[in-house]
Design an enzyme around this catalytic site. Structure first.
Site, PDB file in Angstrom:
ATOM      1  N   ASP A 152     -13.890-130.378 -94.384  1.00  0.00           N
ATOM      2  CA  ASP A 152     -12.916-130.628 -95.447  1.00  0.00           C
ATOM      3  C   ASP A 152     -11.516-130.192 -95.021  1.00  0.00           C
ATOM      4  O   ASP A 152     -11.356-129.291 -94.207  1.00  0.00           O
ATOM      5  CB  ASP A 152     -13.292-129.837 -96.712  1.00  0.00           C
ATOM      6  CG  ASP A 152     -14.529-130.396 -97.372  1.00  0.00           C
ATOM      7  OD1 ASP A 152     -14.925-131.523 -97.026  1.00  0.00           O
ATOM      8  OD2 ASP A 152     -15.096-129.694 -98.235  1.00  0.00           O
ATOM      9  N   GLY A 345     -10.413 -69.661-110.318  1.00  0.00           N
ATOM     10  CA  GLY A 345      -9.140 -68.994-110.087  1.00  0.00           C
ATOM     11  C   GLY A 345      -8.590 -69.093-108.672  1.00  0.00           C
ATOM     12  O   GLY A 345      -7.573 -68.480-108.345  1.00  0.00           O
ATOM     13  N   CYS A 346      -9.217 -69.864-107.810  1.00  0.00           N
ATOM     14  CA  CYS A 346      -8.767 -69.928-106.406  1.00  0.00           C
ATOM     15  C   CYS A 346      -7.523 -70.784-106.248  1.00  0.00           C
ATOM     16  O   CYS A 346      -6.848 -70.720-105.222  1.00  0.00           O
ATOM     17  CB  CYS A 346      -9.878 -70.449-105.508  1.00  0.00           C
ATOM     18  SG  CYS A 346     -10.298 -72.158-105.896  1.00  0.00           S
ATOM     19  N   GLY A 347      -7.250 -71.641-107.230  1.00  0.00           N
ATOM     20  CA  GLY A 347      -6.053 -72.485-107.125  1.00  0.00           C
ATOM     21  C   GLY A 347      -6.351 -73.981-107.063  1.00  0.00           C
ATOM     22  O   GLY A 347      -5.516 -74.767-106.612  1.00  0.00           O
ATOM     23  N   LYS A 348      -7.533 -74.401-107.507  1.00  0.00           N
ATOM     24  CA  LYS A 348      -7.879 -75.826-107.508  1.00  0.00           C
ATOM     25  C   LYS A 348      -6.877 -76.640-108.334  1.00  0.00           C
ATOM     26  O   LYS A 348      -6.375 -77.666-107.878  1.00  0.00           O
ATOM     27  CB  LYS A 348      -9.283 -76.049-108.111  1.00  0.00           C
ATOM     28  CG  LYS A 348     -10.413 -75.451-107.324  1.00  0.00           C
ATOM     29  CD  LYS A 348     -11.754 -75.788-107.962  1.00  0.00           C
ATOM     30  CE  LYS A 348     -11.974 -75.122-109.319  1.00  0.00           C
ATOM     31  NZ  LYS A 348     -12.045 -73.651-109.300  1.00  0.00           N
ATOM     32  N   SER A 349      -6.617 -76.132-109.552  1.00  0.00           N
ATOM     33  CA  SER A 349      -5.722 -76.886-110.433  1.00  0.00           C
ATOM     34  C   SER A 349      -4.305 -76.917-109.875  1.00  0.00           C
ATOM     35  O   SER A 349      -3.627 -77.945-109.957  1.00  0.00           O
ATOM     36  CB  SER A 349      -5.692 -76.264-111.829  1.00  0.00           C
ATOM     37  OG  SER A 349      -6.991 -76.238-112.354  1.00  0.00           O
ATOM     38  N   ALA A 350      -3.884 -75.795-109.295  1.00  0.00           N
ATOM     39  CA  ALA A 350      -2.522 -75.740-108.748  1.00  0.00           C
ATOM     40  C   ALA A 350      -2.385 -76.759-107.605  1.00  0.00           C
ATOM     41  O   ALA A 350      -1.430 -77.545-107.561  1.00  0.00           O
ATOM     42  CB  ALA A 350      -2.223 -74.327-108.248  1.00  0.00           C
TER      43      ALA A 350
HETATM   44  C1  LIG Z   1     -17.960 -71.972-120.131  1.00  0.00           C
HETATM   45  C2  LIG Z   1     -16.823 -72.491-120.958  1.00  0.00           C
HETATM   46  C3  LIG Z   1     -17.058 -72.248-122.426  1.00  0.00           C
HETATM   47  C4  LIG Z   1     -15.556 -71.755-120.515  1.00  0.00           C
HETATM   48  O1  LIG Z   1     -14.413 -72.307-121.129  1.00  0.00           O
HETATM   49  P1  LIG Z   1     -12.909 -71.897-120.639  1.00  0.00           P
HETATM   50  O2  LIG Z   1     -11.912 -72.696-121.429  1.00  0.00           O
HETATM   51  O3  LIG Z   1     -12.816 -70.417-120.693  1.00  0.00           O
HETATM   52  O4  LIG Z   1     -12.818 -72.306-119.139  1.00  0.00           O
HETATM   53  P2  LIG Z   1     -12.776 -73.748-118.399  1.00  0.00           P
HETATM   54  O5  LIG Z   1     -13.522 -74.790-119.159  1.00  0.00           O
HETATM   55  O6  LIG Z   1     -11.358 -74.034-118.060  1.00  0.00           O
HETATM   56  O7  LIG Z   1     -13.577 -73.412-117.078  1.00  0.00           O
HETATM   57  C5  LIG Z   1     -13.034 -72.491-116.132  1.00  0.00           C
HETATM   58  C6  LIG Z   1     -13.914 -72.399-114.930  1.00  0.00           C
HETATM   59  O8  LIG Z   1     -15.165 -71.825-115.263  1.00  0.00           O
HETATM   60  C7  LIG Z   1     -16.168 -72.375-114.489  1.00  0.00           C
HETATM   61  N1  LIG Z   1     -17.241 -72.938-115.370  1.00  0.00           N
HETATM   62  C8  LIG Z   1     -17.115 -73.477-116.590  1.00  0.00           C
HETATM   63  N2  LIG Z   1     -18.290 -73.860-117.063  1.00  0.00           N
HETATM   64  C9  LIG Z   1     -19.197 -73.551-116.112  1.00  0.00           C
HETATM   65  C10 LIG Z   1     -20.602 -73.711-115.997  1.00  0.00           C
HETATM   66  N3  LIG Z   1     -21.309 -74.226-116.951  1.00  0.00           N
HETATM   67  N4  LIG Z   1     -21.192 -73.305-114.854  1.00  0.00           N
HETATM   68  C11 LIG Z   1     -20.454 -72.765-113.861  1.00  0.00           C
HETATM   69  N5  LIG Z   1     -19.138 -72.596-113.929  1.00  0.00           N
HETATM   70  C12 LIG Z   1     -18.520 -72.990-115.033  1.00  0.00           C
HETATM   71  C13 LIG Z   1     -15.535 -73.447-113.637  1.00  0.00           C
HETATM   72  O9  LIG Z   1     -15.199 -72.938-112.385  1.00  0.00           O
HETATM   73  C14 LIG Z   1     -14.264 -73.777-114.371  1.00  0.00           C
HETATM   74  O10 LIG Z   1     -13.279 -74.298-113.585  1.00  0.00           O
HETATM   75  C15 LIG Z   1     -16.619 -73.982-120.774  1.00  0.00           C
HETATM   76  O11 LIG Z   1     -16.177 -74.255-119.490  1.00  0.00           O
HETATM   77  C16 LIG Z   1     -17.856 -74.779-121.051  1.00  0.00           C
HETATM   78  O12 LIG Z   1     -18.109 -75.180-122.169  1.00  0.00           O
HETATM   79  N6  LIG Z   1     -18.622 -75.095-119.997  1.00  0.00           N
HETATM   80  C17 LIG Z   1     -19.792 -75.922-120.101  1.00  0.00           C
HETATM   81  C18 LIG Z   1     -19.468 -77.258-119.519  1.00  0.00           C
HETATM   82  C19 LIG Z   1     -19.438 -77.214-118.010  1.00  0.00           C
HETATM   83  O13 LIG Z   1     -20.457 -77.120-117.367  1.00  0.00           O
HETATM   84  N7  LIG Z   1     -18.190 -77.247-117.442  1.00  0.00           N
HETATM   85  C20 LIG Z   1     -18.009 -77.184-116.022  1.00  0.00           C
HETATM   86  C21 LIG Z   1     -17.074 -78.224-115.535  1.00  0.00           C
HETATM   87  S1  LIG Z   1     -17.937 -79.768-115.219  1.00  0.00           S
HETATM   88  N1  LIG Z   2      -0.557 -69.294-104.391  1.00  0.00           N
HETATM   89  C1  LIG Z   2      -0.408 -68.900-105.677  1.00  0.00           C
HETATM   90  N2  LIG Z   2       0.573 -67.980-105.991  1.00  0.00           N
HETATM   91  C2  LIG Z   2       0.725 -67.605-107.271  1.00  0.00           C
HETATM   92  N3  LIG Z   2      -0.027 -68.009-108.301  1.00  0.00           N
HETATM   93  C3  LIG Z   2      -1.011 -68.897-108.057  1.00  0.00           C
HETATM   94  C4  LIG Z   2      -1.256 -69.388-106.732  1.00  0.00           C
HETATM   95  N4  LIG Z   2      -2.278 -70.261-106.785  1.00  0.00           N
HETATM   96  C5  LIG Z   2      -2.672 -70.341-108.082  1.00  0.00           C
HETATM   97  N5  LIG Z   2      -1.923 -69.519-108.847  1.00  0.00           N
HETATM   98  C6  LIG Z   2      -2.064 -69.299-110.294  1.00  0.00           C
HETATM   99  O1  LIG Z   2      -3.319 -68.709-110.521  1.00  0.00           O
HETATM  100  C7  LIG Z   2      -3.945 -69.217-111.685  1.00  0.00           C
HETATM  101  C8  LIG Z   2      -5.301 -69.841-111.324  1.00  0.00           C
HETATM  102  O2  LIG Z   2      -5.084 -70.970-110.519  1.00  0.00           O
HETATM  103  P1  LIG Z   2      -5.720 -72.364-110.868  1.00  0.00           P
HETATM  104  O3  LIG Z   2      -5.752 -72.590-112.326  1.00  0.00           O
HETATM  105  O4  LIG Z   2      -5.061 -73.407-110.028  1.00  0.00           O
HETATM  106  O5  LIG Z   2      -7.192 -72.077-110.353  1.00  0.00           O
HETATM  107  P2  LIG Z   2      -8.507 -72.955-110.505  1.00  0.00           P
HETATM  108  O6  LIG Z   2      -9.199 -72.876-109.215  1.00  0.00           O
HETATM  109  O7  LIG Z   2      -8.122 -74.280-111.018  1.00  0.00           O
HETATM  110  O8  LIG Z   2      -9.281 -72.125-111.601  1.00  0.00           O
HETATM  111  P3  LIG Z   2     -10.513 -72.563-112.573  1.00  0.00           P
HETATM  112  O9  LIG Z   2     -11.741 -72.672-111.739  1.00  0.00           O
HETATM  113  O10 LIG Z   2     -10.582 -71.458-113.508  1.00  0.00           O
HETATM  114  O11 LIG Z   2     -10.112 -73.854-113.193  1.00  0.00           O
HETATM  115  C9  LIG Z   2      -2.964 -70.207-112.292  1.00  0.00           C
HETATM  116  O12 LIG Z   2      -2.214 -69.580-113.273  1.00  0.00           O
HETATM  117  C10 LIG Z   2      -2.075 -70.579-111.116  1.00  0.00           C
HETATM  118  O13 LIG Z   2      -0.774 -70.954-111.470  1.00  0.00           O
END
Ligand SMILES: CC(C)(COP(=O)(O)OP(=O)(O)OC[C@H]1O[C@@H](n2cnc3c(N)ncnc32)[C@H](O)[C@@H]1O)[C@@H](O)C(=O)NCCC(=O)NCCS
Ligand SMILES: Nc1ncnc2c1ncn2[C@@H]1O[C@H](COP(=O)(O)OP(=O)(O)OP(=O)(O)O)[C@@H](O)[C@H]1O
Length: 551
Positions: A152, A345-350
């Site tokens: 074609d 708290g290691c700084g994932k979100s940051a």
């Molecule tokens: C445990 C709860 C109440 C804590 O709430 P809070 O607002 O204080 O913290 P946030 O949600 O931001 O979590 C902060 C960190 O805690 C850790 N985390 C939270 N839930 C869990 C879990 N079920 N197992 C292990 N780690 C967890 C994670 O590292 C997370 O990044 C909340 O996270 C929750 O309801 N978790 C159950 C749901 C879940 O498994 N979440 C994990 C993310 S997929």
């Molecule tokens: N290098 C840095 N210097 C100063 N502050 C920091 C640094 N890294 C992260 N932070 C601060 O530390 C706190 C925790 O960091 P972040 O929220 O990024 O951690 P995360 O790993 O996301 O925690 P989670 O598992 O709880 O969600 C935040 O307030 C952030 O701004």
């Protein structure tokens, strides 16, 4: 649409046009019917009347000279259109010669070039170029000197042409006797699979003129000619919307591959005649540029035959042209799906926020959990239904403090809660990846990604990146957030250790310095991720190119 379709492949000379009068056309005059059918050919009604009066038209095999003959529907009509016989004007133009000797030439035809003249196209064909390059061909009769098969207009690839009448006759017989091996490459919609779920199959279904659309062919019960096509899937796109298929045809019906592949539900991409619906759907759903599939994606890839003079077996293979390759590479393109993990708290979100500021699409599991926990959202509804209004109260989000307290008390509760929340998060994550297939790199911050196990990890991300910072710094940050030692210990007890997490990571980012240091780390990380993406892309392209061979 061109009228190339309606000229019979088997007719070796002249413009014999054939059609079956659709039932709906009963009562129509012959000249009016022909004028409608051949609208695009530029033949006026009066010219057609002249042809009919000159005895060039037949109805059901009988010559009729009456332009006003009233049709009943169902008749087969033919018209012999005089072509400017014997006065082919040689035209300059490129010929991509793959092989030539004294008897024959094998060419790589570009898409868009018509093979031989027809009433609808009287100049600017491959034949016009051929007679320019090989003037000896003008010694052959008719408007299709040397043509022994055709592809074609919009199909690219290998075509075999005889340079003298003896060779033409020999090769025509080889084609008629099916001694010529013809393989094509086609990009089709979807992923064909046979009834036995195999990735190859055969189609045997007669092909004739489509009774409803006279300019098309179709698989027809009545009046079709036997046609046989074998296909094999060589590759499918990651989204399974398209496949590269190798097709072998054992017969040479007009539009055979296009009709047969459409017949099994997998029309060729870009084929607006036999795959209009799928073509439109593909454009709509993927937002792809129509220029990516500017024609039916069909390429005459391999041709094998015996040389009529020497008896030598000749096999040719031609890699597809640029437009075909471009579409394939586009279909093969993938996003590098990066999961970010690390201890609390290691700084994932940051780090994630820094990548997002650089234009990388970002998903955050914690943010999604927050959304899911809002009043009336899926997480809130399911938690309330399972655990009661105490956990998901009227007028507010899920009570995290209450949830955390119950998680602390009961592993059972935690498992059940996670059984509710994790699938919801997974679902959103998949939707996120799907929504960003155009990006080179996309990032998901999912604290528990690697805990899901290696298999889950492959499904949910391509690579994991870990973030690390010294223990005391990390704890300091968590305390600043209001977590006490017990809470830290508790939440960490539900997760893998840092060493286990990081052992699953392809990259580890060090966050022991300042936020500015982390910002520089983000730059370096992104460069490495983009490098990784490019490396994977090159690998996929090489794998695809290997499918059709070098060239
Ligand atoms: C445990 C709860 C109440 C804590 O709430 P809070 O607002 O204080 O913290 P946030 O949600 O931001 O979590 C902060 C960190 O805690 C850790 N985390 C939270 N839930 C869990 C879990 N079920 N197992 C292990 N780690 C967890 C994670 O590292 C997370 O990044 C909340 O996270 C929750 O309801 N978790 C159950 C749901 C879940 O498994 N979440 C994990 C993310 S997929
Ligand atoms: N290098 C840095 N210097 C100063 N502050 C920091 C640094 N890294 C992260 N932070 C601060 O530390 C706190 C925790 O960091 P972040 O929220 O990024 O951690 P995360 O790993 O996301 O925690 P989670 O598992 O709880 O969600 C935040 O307030 C952030 O701004």
């Amino acid at each position: 649409m061109t009228h190339e379709a309606i000229f019979d492949e088997s007719a070796t000379s002249g413009g014999v046009w054939n059609a079956v009068v659709p039932e709906g056309m009963a009562g129509e005059r012959l000249d009016v019917f022909l004028a409608g059918e051949l609208r695009e050919s530029g033949l006026s009604r009066s010219k057609l009347q002249g042809l009919i009066k000159a005895g060039k038209a037949t109805v059901d095999g009988c010559v009729t000279t009456k332009p006003r003959l009233v049709l009943e529907g169902g008749e087969s009509v033919s018209l012999l259109v005089d072509l400017p016989g014997g006065d082919l004007t040689p035209e300059e133009g490129d010929l991509d010669v793959v092989y030539e000797d004294e008897s024959l030439v094998v060419l790589n035809k570009p898409a868009g070039l018509t093979v031989h003249p027809a009433p609808t196209q009287t100049e600017n064909t491959l034949v016009h170029r051929l007679v320019h390059h090989y003037p000896g061909m003008l010694d052959m009769e008719g408007e299709r000197p040397g043509i022994v098969h055709r592809i074609d207009k919009d199909t690219s690839g290998l075509i075999l042409v005889a340079l003298d009448e003896g060779t033409r006759l020999d090769l025509s017989e080889d084609f008629a006797e099916r001694r010529v091996e013809k393989h094509y490459l086609a990009v089709v919609h979807g992923v064909p699979c046979s009834t036995s779920r195999a990735s190859h199959g055969e189609i045997e279904a007669p092909i004739g003129r489509d009774p409803r659309h006279k300019t098309r062919m179709a698989v027809t019960e009545k009046g079709g000619r036997e046609a046989r096509t074998a296909w094999e899937v060589l590759w499918s796109s990651p989204d399974r919307r398209a496949s590269l298929v190798r097709v072998r045809i054992f017969t040479g019906r007009t539009h055979q591959i296009r009709v047969h592949m459409a017949h099994i539900g997998h029309p060729l991409m870009g084929d607006e005649v036999y795959g209009a619906r799928q073509h439109k759907q593909w454009l709509r759903e993927t937002g792809c540029d129509p220029a990516l599939a500017p024609r039916q994606m069909l390429h005459a890839w391999r041709l094998g035959f015996e040389h009529p003079e020497t008896g030598e077996r000749l096999d040719f293979m031609q890699a597809p042209p640029e437009d075909f390759r471009r579409l394939m590479f586009h279909l093969a393109r993938t996003t590098l799906r990066v999961g970010i993990v690390g201890m609390p708290g290691c700084g994932k979100s940051a780090l994630s926020a820094m990548l997002e500021r650089r234009g990388v699409p970002l998903f955050s599991a914690d943010a999604v959990v927050r959304e899911l926990y809002a009043e009336g959202e899926d997480g809130w509804v399911l938690i309330r239904r399972r655990f009661g209004a105490e956990f998901a109260p009227d007028g507010g989000p899920v009570n995290k403090a209450r949830v955390l307290a119950s998680m602390r008390e009961s592993a059972e509760f935690r498992k059940e809660l996670e059984g509710i929340v994790h699938p919801l998060v997974d679902h959103r994550l998949n939707a996120f990846w799907d929504a960003h297939t155009g990006a080179t790199v996309a990032v998901a911050e999912v604290p528990l990604l690697v805990e899901g196990g290696a298999d889950v990890q492959n499904e949910q991300a391509d690579i994991a990146v870990g973030v690390r910072c010294p223990e005391d710094v990390r704890r300091g940050r968590l305390m600043a957030r209001g977590w006490d030692d017990a809470t830290i210990a508790l939440i960490e007890s539900w997760q893998w250790s840092e060493a286990d997490k990081l052992s699953r990571c392809a990259e580890v980012v060090d966050n022991s310095g300042t936020l500015d240091d982390l910002d520089r780390e983000a730059d370096a990380l992104l460069a490495r991720l983009e490098g990784e993406h490019a490396r994977r892309e090159a690998e996929v392209r090489a794998r695809i190119a290997a499918l059709w061979g070098a060239g």
